[in-house]
Design a protein around this motif. Sequence first.
Motif: not given
Length: 329
Positions: A224-228, A112-118, A276-287
């Motif tokens: 992170i949800p898969k790309d749209p 259902p998704g993937y993860r950012s890694i360093i 599906q973009l709600k999560f990235v909206l919340d993250i971007d707003d927090f930032k």
Amino acid sequence: MRRSLLKLPLLALAGLAGKVATAEAASLAFGVITTTTVAETQAAWEPFFAAMRQSTGLDVRGVYHATYEEAVDAVVSNLVQLAWVSNKAALDCIERTNVEVFAQLVDSAGSPGYRSIIVTRRDSGLTSIDQLLNRPRTWRFAMGEPSSTSGSVMLQYALFVPRSIKPEEHFLSLRRGTHAQTLAAVLGGQVHAGAYNTEELLRLREHAPSQAQQLRILWESALIPKDPLLWRRDLPLSVRKRIADYIFGVGKTLDEKLMLKRMFDLAGFKRSSNQQLKFVLDIDDFKQRSEVLLDAKLGEALKNERLADLRERYARLSRAVQADADMPR
């Protein structure tokens, strides 16, 4: 007008129908983001567009963007009418023009998704994320463009903003680019660490296992949800129906399965929406709110003004991301 049409011979009516079909099937540009190189992406996706043209009768051509900024600008300026973009880039597009999410990528593993890694090279001297972040002006770092969800947004949200870190100031040097450019910089020793993601790492382990073995993962994000996929909402419903029929039907034959796997290790696409973009909206707003609150150079009045603007933006985009896709039936 109706009487005149009734008097037209069948050949004339057929000609009119042909003109309507031609107008309806005007050239459509499909934007594709590039995580490796433009040449590799184009080679992988061109068979998909050839099959799409044959199946739909629409003149669909691929447009390949070297940067996320180019991809967003192409959508906003209507240079492309459909696009594969990151979640953050999709939010940027929806904020600026008349588009919506209509589909989501599905990979061959059904994840259902993937993860950012360093990641870092095993011989870099770095062994933990705290070591990287607790020693300012010590390490060289690479990350994605601001519209890259895994390459930038997740790092800002989960690592940099909570620690009041500004990457441009914190690291000895900072590079921005694609995931492929970050990987090359890490493996080549130009940087000590860089932002990558689990999808790219899986492909690297499959195609270049010796390179993957050189890497150490220092940090991993939440899912992170898969790309749209986006399309313009002003495309005719008949055109969108033909596009949807192909997008949600492709992947049944062996040839189609092989074609999709070569594209992005895909199995197909599923229906989605702006939600599906709600999560990235919340993250971007927090930032953005955190950056305002932590900016010592801003006076109280200006902070309040900017926070009010951000509240208005969040409310407006929240309404947009709650909307269901305008899907033709």
